[in-house]
Design an enzyme around this catalytic site. Structure first.
Site, PDB file in Angstrom:
ATOM      1  N   ASP A  40       0.880  -1.156   0.000  1.00  7.47           N
ATOM      2  CA  ASP A  40       0.000   0.000   0.000  1.00  7.47           C
ATOM      3  C   ASP A  40       0.929   1.221   0.000  1.00  7.47           C
ATOM      4  O   ASP A  40       2.046   1.139   0.496  1.00  7.47           O
ATOM      5  CB  ASP A  40      -0.850  -0.040   1.283  1.00  7.47           C
ATOM      6  N   ASP A 224      -7.577  -0.944   3.404  1.00  8.27           N
ATOM      7  CA  ASP A 224      -7.018  -2.078   2.656  1.00  8.27           C
ATOM      8  C   ASP A 224      -7.051  -3.401   3.435  1.00  8.27           C
ATOM      9  O   ASP A 224      -6.365  -4.351   3.083  1.00  8.27           O
ATOM     10  CB  ASP A 224      -5.600  -1.772   2.136  1.00  8.27           C
TER      11      ASP A 224
HETATM   12  P1  ADP Z   1      -4.206   4.927  -0.228  1.00  6.55           P
HETATM   13  O1  ADP Z   1      -3.958   4.420   1.151  1.00  6.55           O
HETATM   14  O2  ADP Z   1      -3.732   3.978  -1.259  1.00  6.55           O
HETATM   15  O3  ADP Z   1      -3.726   6.318  -0.460  1.00  6.55           O
HETATM   16  P2  ADP Z   1      -7.126   5.219   0.281  1.00  6.55           P
HETATM   17  O4  ADP Z   1      -8.058   4.185  -0.231  1.00  6.55           O
HETATM   18  O5  ADP Z   1      -6.927   5.305   1.741  1.00  6.55           O
HETATM   19  O6  ADP Z   1      -5.794   4.996  -0.523  1.00  6.55           O
HETATM   20  O7  ADP Z   1      -7.611   6.634  -0.225  1.00  6.55           O
HETATM   21  C1  ADP Z   1      -7.731   6.893  -1.598  1.00  6.55           C
HETATM   22  C2  ADP Z   1      -8.182   8.312  -1.865  1.00  6.55           C
HETATM   23  O8  ADP Z   1      -9.512   8.486  -1.365  1.00  6.55           O
HETATM   24  C3  ADP Z   1      -7.340   9.362  -1.176  1.00  6.55           C
HETATM   25  O9  ADP Z   1      -6.211   9.723  -1.959  1.00  6.55           O
HETATM   26  C4  ADP Z   1      -8.360  10.498  -1.044  1.00  6.55           C
HETATM   27  O10 ADP Z   1      -8.451  11.210  -2.257  1.00  6.55           O
HETATM   28  C5  ADP Z   1      -9.675   9.755  -0.810  1.00  6.55           C
HETATM   29  N1  ADP Z   1      -9.980   9.614   0.629  1.00  6.55           N
HETATM   30  C6  ADP Z   1     -10.042   8.467   1.354  1.00  6.55           C
HETATM   31  N2  ADP Z   1     -10.369   8.694   2.642  1.00  6.55           N
HETATM   32  C7  ADP Z   1     -10.474  10.030   2.750  1.00  6.55           C
HETATM   33  C8  ADP Z   1     -10.779  10.933   3.824  1.00  6.55           C
HETATM   34  N3  ADP Z   1     -11.016  10.524   5.073  1.00  6.55           N
HETATM   35  N4  ADP Z   1     -10.808  12.261   3.530  1.00  6.55           N
HETATM   36  C9  ADP Z   1     -10.576  12.710   2.306  1.00  6.55           C
HETATM   37  N5  ADP Z   1     -10.272  11.931   1.266  1.00  6.55           N
HETATM   38  C10 ADP Z   1     -10.229  10.617   1.465  1.00  6.55           C
HETATM   39 MG    MG Z   2      -3.810   3.362   3.007  1.00  5.87          MG
END
Ligand code: ADP
Ligand code: MG
Length: 309
Positions: A40, A224
């Protein structure tokens, strides 16, 4: 000669002394056979302690207002992005009336004054920074740009894994393609898949497993956990990782020093080597004594000694 369970026991013990907690000897077997390491991005290959760099204003709201409204929506989220926005907004963050968090997408909250605030994936990709868009009552108010620090151990860890026989290193992320590409270059990974939803991460893992790859997945468990559970060996990062991740995972790293992964794989291979060596030695001795006994060259006590010794 040490016995098979004792061999595993030593393996588990050595691993935990070096910051890799492996949940049982079965995972030593699997870990020894890993050929693909999947990571990740946020909170794993990067430290996940993001900071707000700047705000691109798109509507009538000022920077400070955008940050404090976004922080109100994010205050109950455990996502690294949420923590960054809250610390940039300062101390008195409004308590929302209701919040909904959609994993891998963002949050939406209703405030006491009736306004709705949504923070999440931007409509369109801007640069190579991690970015979230803020909507207030459905209208875009601006984009918050965030910076993350590459995990200082990541590059070494990936190289050590490859030196240790892991054929491929892969990054999965929900972040935008350019931010992902930048991290890929910085840590020297082979492949990156960006813009993924949590279920896409799971499907990628499943596709790799089905193609016969032996997979280790390393993540912080935020958005994840399914991928963590599906991989042959799921490794959670202990300190940053969510409690759910630590529970789902097959192994836990005590801190963000990713070189412990390579250590873990090397140790697993060595443990299997010792265990196999012991089995071969024990069976070999028995067969030898059996042959000698058949030829009347050893007596009863020799046979007993070979069997139990
Ligand atoms: P990773 O850990 O691979 O970056 P995530 O699935 O945690 O991916 O998040 C993917 C995208 O979703 C982030 O880059 C953001 O744009 C959006 N996102 C997820 N959770 C949040 C949150 N709590 N607030 C704002 N954006 C979020
Ligand atoms: Mg993450």
């Amino acid at each position: 000669v040490i016995s098979v369970p004792l061999g595993y026991f030593c393996g588990l013990g050595n691993a935990s002394k070096n910051g890799v907690l492996i949940k049982g000897s079965a995972f030593i077997d699997t870990m020894a056979g890993i050929d693909t390491a999947v990571f990740d991005k946020t909170g794993t290959l990067t430290l996940g302690t993001l900071t707000v760099e700047s705000v691109d204003i798109q509507g009538a709201f000022a920077k400070g207002e955008i940050l404090s409204l976004a922080a109100a929506a994010e205050r109950h989220s455990t996502h690294p992005i949420a923590k960054a926005i809250c610390s940039a907004a300062g101390d008195d963050i409004l308590e929302p009336v209701s919040v909904q968090e959609i994993a891998g997408t963002g949050v939406e909250a209703v405030l006491a004054d009736g306004r709705t605030v949504r923070v999440g994936r931007p409509q369109s990709e801007a640069g190579d920074a991690t970015a979230v868009q803020v909507w207030i009552d459905g209208c875009s108010a601006g984009i918050i740009l965030l910076a993350d620090v590459i995990n200082p151990a990541a590059k070494d860890a990936l190289r050590q894994l490859k030196d240790g026989g892991v054929a491929q290193t892969v990054i999965l992320t929900g972040d935008n393609a350019r931010a992902a590409e930048r991290v890929k270059t910085a840590v020297g990974a082979d492949v990156v898949y960006a813009g993924l939803m949590p279920e896409d991460k799971y499907e990628k893992i499943e596709a790799l497993c089905k193609s016969g790859k032996k997979l280790m997945y390393v993540g912080d468990g935020i958005n994840d956990a399914p991928a963590l559970a599906r991989a042959d060996v799921g490794v959670a990062i202990g300190v940053l990782g969510s409690d759910a991740a630590v529970e789902t995972a097959d192994a836990v790293l005590m801190d963000s020093d990713l070189t412990r992964l390579a250590y873990g794989v090397r140790l697993a291979r060595k443990t299997i080597g010792v265990v196999r060596g012991n089995i071969v030695f024990a069976l070999g001795t028995k067969l030898l004594v059996l042959a000698l006994a058949a030829l009347n060259l050893v007596g009863m006590w020799g046979a007993v000694l070979a069997d139990v010794g």
